[in-house]
Structure formats: C-alpha cells, structure tokens
Write an enzyme that holds these catalytic residues in place. Sequence first.
Site, short mmCIF file in Angstrom:
data_model
loop_
_atom_site.label_atom_id
_atom_site.label_comp_id
_atom_site.label_asym_id
_atom_site.label_seq_id
_atom_site.Cartn_x
_atom_site.Cartn_y
_atom_site.Cartn_z
N ASN A 100 9.89 2.94 -6.02
CA ASN A 100 8.88 3.82 -6.62
C ASN A 100 9.51 5.00 -7.34
OD1 ASN A 100 6.17 5.23 -6.85
ND2 ASN A 100 7.24 6.68 -5.50
N ARG A 149 -0.23 7.82 -7.71
CA ARG A 149 0.61 6.74 -8.24
C ARG A 149 1.49 7.14 -9.42
NH1 ARG A 149 -4.12 2.31 -7.21
NH2 ARG A 149 -3.35 1.57 -5.21
N ASP A 158 9.54 10.08 -10.28
CA ASP A 158 8.66 8.91 -10.20
C ASP A 158 8.90 7.93 -11.35
OD1 ASP A 158 6.56 7.88 -8.48
OD2 ASP A 158 5.33 7.93 -10.30
N ARG A 186 11.06 -5.29 2.58
CA ARG A 186 10.08 -4.29 2.99
C ARG A 186 10.01 -3.36 1.79
NH1 ARG A 186 10.29 1.67 3.37
NH2 ARG A 186 8.76 2.27 4.93
N ASP A 188 9.04 -0.07 -0.03
CA ASP A 188 8.76 1.32 0.30
C ASP A 188 7.66 1.91 -0.59
OD1 ASP A 188 9.94 3.83 1.67
OD2 ASP A 188 9.99 4.43 -0.43
N HIS A 192 2.07 4.40 -3.64
CA HIS A 192 2.40 5.22 -4.81
C HIS A 192 2.71 4.38 -6.05
CE1 HIS A 192 2.28 8.71 -2.24
NE2 HIS A 192 2.88 7.96 -1.33
N GLU A 224 4.70 -1.62 2.17
CA GLU A 224 4.37 -0.48 3.02
C GLU A 224 3.26 0.36 2.39
OE1 GLU A 224 5.85 3.65 4.89
OE2 GLU A 224 5.81 3.15 2.78
N ASN A 287 7.61 3.17 13.70
CA ASN A 287 8.63 2.89 12.69
C ASN A 287 9.52 4.13 12.53
OD1 ASN A 287 7.25 4.69 11.05
ND2 ASN A 287 6.89 3.25 9.40
N ARG A 326 7.15 -6.49 14.15
CA ARG A 326 8.46 -5.88 13.91
C ARG A 326 8.77 -4.92 15.06
NH1 ARG A 326 8.73 -2.21 8.72
NH2 ARG A 326 7.32 -0.96 10.00
#
Length: 483
Positions: A100, A149, A158, A186, A188, A192, A224, A287, A326
């Site tokens: 991201n 976002r 970003d 996974r 991240d 966003h 995620e 986590n 997990r």
Amino acid sequence: YHDDTCVSGRTVIVHLFDWKWTDIAAECERFLGPKGFCGVQVSPPNEHLVITSPHRPWYERYQPVSYKLESRSGTRGQFADMVKRCNAAQVRIYVDAVINHMSASGHGVGTGGSAYNTMNMSYAGVPYSALDFNYNCEINNYNDINQVRNCKLVGLQDLALSKRYVREKIADYLNDLISLGVAGFRVDACKHMWPGDIEAIYSLLQPLNITWFGPGTKPFVFNEVIDKGGGVISASEYTHLGRVTEFRFCDEVGKAFRRQFMLKNLRTIGEAWAMLPSDKALVFVDNHDNQRGHGGGGSTILTFHNPREYKMAVAFMLAHPYGFTRIMSSHVWNISHGQQDWMGPPSYDNDTTKTVTLDNEGQCLDGWVCEHRWPAIASMVKFRNVADGQPLENWFDNGFDQIAFSRGRNAFIAINNEVVGDLHRELPTGMATGSYCDVISGELVNGECTGQAVHVDQDGVALITISSLSNPPIPMTEEKPKK
Ligand code: LM2
Ligand code: CA
C-alpha cells in the site's frame, strides 16, 4: 486465491514474527514439518527502513524502501534457501506483502543499501518517483473512504495503485517471490487499497512454481482488513480476492476466555455472529499488532501474557470448525501491555537478530516466546488436521464455562474455564470404543499415555475430569488410539 495450497492434510499456519530465514528453515525441518503444520507467515522480506529512534522497532519492516529481498531477517540467498528447505519439509511459506505504501519521513539508505528520499518521494531501488504516489494528504477521518484509500496511513507515502507502472512493480516483486517457491501472501493494509486495484495487481501474478505446486496453481492470499463492523469499509468487499482476516473473532474469543461472557455461547461463533463466511475467514486469537495495542488491539485481546486463558483460547480456535487458522509466535517486550510496544526482536549488541535457541524441553529461550511450541498448542495442530472436514457434534455445556464437543468421530475436546468448579462427568464423545490419550496433558509414548488416559465405552461415552485449577496444561482429549 482461496485454495490454501497446504500439503494435503495440513491446516494451520504459524506467524514466526521477525524470525531470521535461517531459523525458519531449521524450524520447518526440526519441528513444523514433523508436527503437521501447513505453513509459516514470514515477516516482510523486502528492503526496509532502519529506524534508530526508538531503537530498531519491529515496525520498521512496515516501511518499505525497495523490493530487494534484503531485510532484518536475512539476505535473498537465505530467503531462497529457506523456501526450498521448508517446501522439502512439506511446509509452505506465506509472505507478508506491504504494497500500500513505502516509508514515512526522512532520507537515507535502507537495509539493502538503496537510497530513498521522502522529500521528493524517490525510492531508487525500485525505482519510484513522485509520480508514483497519491496526493500528499493524511488519513484523519476513517469515515471518508477516499481518504482512507488515497491518503497516507500514519505518514507512510501512499502508492498510486491505479497506475500501471506501480502495479507492475508490485507484481514483479510478488512474482519474484513466487518464482522462489512461496505459496501465497498475507497482504498488509488492504482497507487502504481499492479492491479493484488489488484485483488488477493479482491478475498480473504468475502461477506458483511447478517444482512444488501443480500447474496453474494460484497463490493463497489472505487480505488484511480490520473490520469489526460499523465502519464504512467492510471485510466482505475483499472476499473475492482470497480469504480475509476476521478481527471480530479475536475480540469475541478474548472476551469469552476472560469470562466477560459464558463459554457456552461460543458454540455458534462464526457466520451466526455476523462474521465472514467460514470459507472466507482467516482467524487468530492475536496477531503481531493487536497483541501490543496496535491495529485493532484492545484490552480484550488475549496473548501469551495470560498463558492459561491463551492456551484455552487457541485450543478452542483449533478445535472449532470456523475459518482457516493462524497461530501467533511472538517475541517478548519488557514491560506490561501498552509500554515498549515498539520493541524489536531479541538482538545482539550489533543489532542483528538473535538466533532462536531451545531448552531441553524444546521450549524457546532468549526472548522468543514460541507459543507454537507450547505442548497444548502444538498438539492441537494435529487435532485440527485429523478433524478437518468433520462437523461439530456432541456439544456439551454446563450452562456456564465448561464446554465439550467432538469433530465427527475423529476428535473430542473438553474445556473447563470455571473459576471454581471441576468438570467431572460422563460425556458423549462421538469416538469409537477404546482407550485414548489426552494430548494436552501428555502424549502416547511406547503404547502408554504420559498424561491422562480416557476410556470410551461401547456407547461412545467417557468420564471426563478437568480440575478448574489445572494450569498448565488444560486437559482434554483427542483421537489417539492407545493401541
Ligand atoms: C499494518 N496492517 O495493515 C501492519 O500490520 C501494521 O503493523 C503497520 O503499522 C501498518 N499496517 C502499516 O503497514 C506498523 C505500526 C505503526 C508504525 C507502522 C510503520 O503499527 O505504529 O508506524 O508500522 O512503521 C510508525 C509509528 C507512527 C509513525 C509511523 C511513520 O508508530 O507513529 O507515524 O511509523 O513514521 C507518524
Ligand atoms: Ca492507499
């Protein structure tokens, strides 16, 4: 992206948070493979910032500098060797992909020697320039979807994921990992990123390496998204892109084992609680973020700091059919919750990460917690494997905090979380007549149980005894004919 790509019969992954590649390779061979783990979630392998204030926090790895595989966990060569050795040990590698954003403020060089300068938004190791980033705005209103976002998350530059060039650079990175033999990702900070941008990136991915996977196999992806309901962005916007993290599960299981509501209610945890469909959810008790008050953390989250409740919660998660599971494997931080939440992994004086060492009992030393090696947790991995695909049956509860259930005729578990009140009852187990070993209090050695033995009569009933004082372990039973 939904097929888990595990070697058949394996169902659980463990996050070996901040472990070195050389240690993970060894752990696949000496423990995870033999114990039936499906795979490992590894910390971000790409080049990242070196932060000195505070001193080398764990979170510097969430500030990418390039996609070179040179990180705090080791070199590209070490990474490639780990993936090979783990695959050979039947254990898959899932990479934490930070796509991201790049780093936040400052300029300098990253862990792989690449220059970056956030003033003009240049990252020479990719390369990215100012053209590759979104507007220079901060996220301060989580009710504004465009802001969430398209603006900076805690100051992190970003990426303009709508741009073809940026998509290709990210896809090149992920394809490089795929060519080395990783099984999935996974991803991240998906909240966003626009689902359409993520989809465009995934569509550029190659199939997995045919040395270890069938032709045309897609990577397993777990996206995620922190969604506990009530926000403007929901986890279900991402379920066509793979599994999605279910953060409501952490909160509810934490509350139940902290006795904020009764255990008997947990029977139906899952869709009935407005959580994601079981075949779309990635579940966990804690986590690396929420265990230390970051990313959706709070006082309900259970961690290794509460070992008794934590073991019961993880055992419950692994026994219950909901979701793909997990396990967390942590490093300690010195002070109680909320303080020194930035502490990096155990390190030598020269700031390199310490090698994981083991005591005579196979438990970890030197600040590595290794929850996945706690006997109560490790044995439940096998439980989940043998229970796979079997329905939850033979439910028992005492109306309060004692519960028991079977997974078809393959496995049975009982949990007693009463403050005062032993469990001592004849319960239907669903199991075939015979003698079994409780795999939490011991194991089967030379035909004998080193812990509790449980005898199932011709009606499938067994006398189950669990003291409310037991700590550790939490006795319970699993399929394991004593012979
Ligand atoms: C994630 N998931 O969506 C990661 O799981 C989480 O660990 C990351 O945050 C986050 N998203 C961005 O990848 C962590 C950590 C933050 C930390 C960031 C960047 O939880 O605290 O932010 O990584 O390293 C830190 C400082 C923050 C500062 C920022 C930029 O804590 O105060 O903001 O760096 O300098 C000005
Ligand atoms: Ca973004």
